[in-house]
Design an enzyme around this catalytic site. Structure first.
Site, PDB file in Angstrom:
ATOM      1  N   SER A 134      31.704  42.488  20.009  1.00  0.00           N
ATOM      2  CA  SER A 134      30.380  42.320  20.302  1.00  0.00           C
ATOM      3  C   SER A 134      30.206  42.262  21.651  1.00  0.00           C
ATOM      4  O   SER A 134      30.999  42.214  22.451  1.00  0.00           O
ATOM      5  CB  SER A 134      30.248  40.613  19.860  1.00  0.00           C
ATOM      6  N   LYS A 188      33.073  37.892  12.735  1.00  0.00           N
ATOM      7  CA  LYS A 188      32.038  38.888  13.476  1.00  0.00           C
ATOM      8  C   LYS A 188      30.892  38.869  12.911  1.00  0.00           C
ATOM      9  O   LYS A 188      29.705  38.638  13.564  1.00  0.00           O
ATOM     10  CB  LYS A 188      32.361  40.423  13.718  1.00  0.00           C
ATOM     11  N   HIS A 191      29.618  35.382  13.461  1.00  0.00           N
ATOM     12  CA  HIS A 191      28.985  35.471  14.871  1.00  0.00           C
ATOM     13  C   HIS A 191      27.286  36.027  14.995  1.00  0.00           C
ATOM     14  O   HIS A 191      26.664  35.361  15.355  1.00  0.00           O
ATOM     15  CB  HIS A 191      30.034  36.444  15.836  1.00  0.00           C
ATOM     16  N   ASN A 192      27.394  37.202  14.295  1.00  0.00           N
ATOM     17  CA  ASN A 192      25.854  37.540  14.093  1.00  0.00           C
ATOM     18  C   ASN A 192      25.088  36.736  13.380  1.00  0.00           C
ATOM     19  O   ASN A 192      23.910  36.816  13.841  1.00  0.00           O
ATOM     20  CB  ASN A 192      26.270  38.954  13.375  1.00  0.00           C
ATOM     21  N   GLU A 195      23.963  34.523  15.837  1.00  0.00           N
ATOM     22  CA  GLU A 195      23.186  35.095  16.799  1.00  0.00           C
ATOM     23  C   GLU A 195      21.764  35.061  16.357  1.00  0.00           C
ATOM     24  O   GLU A 195      20.840  34.828  16.901  1.00  0.00           O
ATOM     25  CB  GLU A 195      23.807  36.472  17.261  1.00  0.00           C
TER      26      GLU A 195
END
Ligand SMILES: *[C@@H]1O[C@H](CO)[C@@H](O)[C@H](O)[C@H]1NC(C)=O
Length: 487
Positions: A134, A188, A191-192, A195
């Site tokens: 990222s 990940k 995480h997105n 986000e």
């Protein structure tokens, strides 16, 4: 001709992310070989390596030359589009690799694809890592947050490299071994999802300040700059302040006002919400941010709806609400609402990780995850240090909302939070992320919910039985018969 010295590592797939990551590795002093089927990409990368400081990078034009240029045991990062291109690239490279060599997929891959490829690699004697990367193009070049999962042995082979390449924060490099299997990709993905939530919440704060508070872009830039010096300090707040400052080169005013209000997406947010549903984890803020992207895509329909509902007599209430506003107080309230909403969103993401970790036995270290997100990545923020500390205090924390420090912060902010959401609702300004976070908070913190009534309904029409609050066991009642019995 003298045989060239072997490279420490290789990277295949030289789109911008790949080029930047390769240059970053080389700049940290690790000689790297690069490859791409399209030879112009190799030449482009070689030029950049030359221009950006004579970096130790060699270009190769066939999979064989590329693989053989790397020292054993070989580690090869691939950065190509997720899905079939990854399989094709692995096929091309693995033919020349030897047992003990490692393939590292740095793309946004669906974690189950990584788990399949781990098995396929094992059958060839190869090691495999699925590594979340990222930070976008800038992060790849200057220090991303890295989330490698899969073979621990493979991780140890590249540990010295990734620890130098990753973003550096005061408590170490933004990389850690995540866990086995597809855990790196899964982390990940979440995480997105987080986000998506952050971006949605920020856009709602902007919407309320602009339309209810009547703030200009100049004022918004100042406010976001100010917020970036406090508890909200983060990459996304910082770049948002910058966005408000950019003038439109094709006309009057700022560029932000000329941008079509349709949000694109690539799929990791959707996967996060799908996984949340799959695992029975409530993630309403992240889901709201996804829904908003879908609704934003219906630009023509929304324009029609605005017209039809106005013709049907819908009055805009925002003007009335705005006239009674104390601007200074609104700004401070929105800051608090944003912070509290964000905590709820992170609580959802962390809980999704917690449930997945126990299902898959990944043993995820949530404090470490928060730590490696403190730098390099898109959600990097000062407040992640508080999350890190919360999980260090209690690794089995049921929710961030019940960490004593966060609990205090939520309580301090809830009055402001409710004022903002209430104002937005009466002004007809939709704040789905803030509302989702607030109702998540209010639902989670209530010891008793109206779920008793739902259980009674289920038992009435489907004999699904219910439990009682005052005695053990499963009960069924003939509700209709009892209700309609003549006295
Ligand atoms: C090489 O470049 C092309 C075009 O930029 C890209 O589509 C392809 O996936 C790249 N990767 C490899 C390993 O060839």
């Amino acid at each position: 001709m003298e045989a060239a010295a072997l490279s420490r590592i290789g990277l295949a797939g030289l789109a911008v992310m790949g080029q930047n990551l390769a240059l970053n590795v080389a700049e940290k002093g690790f000689p790297i070989s690069v490859y791409n089927r399209t030879t112009s990409k190799v030449d482009e990368t070689l030029d950049r390596a030359h221009n950006e400081g004579q970096l130790p990078l060699t270009g190769h034009y066939t999979p064989r030359d590329f693989v053989l240029s790397i020292q054993k045991p070989r580690s090869v990062i691939i950065l190509v589009k997720a899905g079939a291109p990854v399989d094709q690239t692995i096929e091309a490279l693995a033919a020349h690799m030897e047992p003990g060599d490692t393939i590292i997929d740095g793309g946004n891959e669906w974690y189950e694809n990584t788990e399949r490829r781990i098995v396929e690699a094992e059958n060839r004697g190869l090691l495999y890592l699925g590594m979340g990367v990222s930070g976008g193009e800038e992060g790849a070049r200057n220090g991303p947050s890295l989330m490698p999962g899969g073979s621990y042995e493979a991780y140890n082979n590249i540990k010295d490299i990734v620890e130098k390449v990753a973003a550096q924060v005061e408590d170490g490099p933004c990389v850690t071994y995540i866990g086995e299997g597809g855990s790196g990709n899964f982390v990940k993905m979440v995480h997105n999802g987080i986000e998506y939530g952050d971006m949605q919440l920020i856009s709602e704060a902007y919407d309320v300040l602009k339309n209810v508070g009547g703030l200009s872009n100049t004022e918004l830039a100042e406010i976001f700059d100010e917020w970036n010096r406090g508890e909200l300090e983060s990459f996304l707040i910082e770049i948002t302040a910058d966005i408000f400052k950019v003038k439109d080169e094709h006309g009057e005013g700022e560029l932000v006002d000329k941008i079509l209000d349709k949000t694109g997406m690539k799929g990791t947010g959707k996967w996060t919400v799908q996984q949340a549903a799959e695992l029975s984890v409530a993630a309403p803020t992240i889901a709201a941010s996804l829904d908003c992207r879908y609704l934003s895509g219906l630009k023509d329909e929304r324009e029609d709806a605005a017209r039809i509902l106005a013709a049907a007599g819908l009055k805009e209430e925002v003007g009335t609400v705005r006239s009674g506003i104390d601007k200074k107080r609104l700004i401070d309230d929105v800051r608090q609402a944003l912070y509290a909403s964000k905590i709820c969103s992170y609580a959802q993401g962390m809980n999704l990780l917690r449930v997945k970790s126990s299902e898959k036995n990944w043993n995820l270290d949530f404090g470490e995850l928060a730590r490696i997100w403190k730098g390099g990545c898109i959600i990097r923020a000062v407040f992640l240090d508080r999350i890190k500390k919360a999980y260090q205090r209690n690794p089995n924390l049921a929710s961030l909302l019940v960490d004593p420090d966060f609990a205090k912060e939520m309580v301090q902010r809830q009055a402001a939070w409710r004022r903002v959401v209430g104002l937005a609702i009466s002004a007809g300004i939709s704040t789905p992320g803030m509302c989702a976070s607030l109702t998540y908070f209010d639902t989670y913190r209530r010891a008793r919910l109206p779920a008793n009534l739902v259980q009674a309904q289920r038992d009435l029409f489907g004999a699904h039985t219910y439990e009682r609050i005052d005695r053990e066991g499963a009960f069924h009642t003939e509700w209709t018969k009892l209700a309609r019995k003549k006295a």
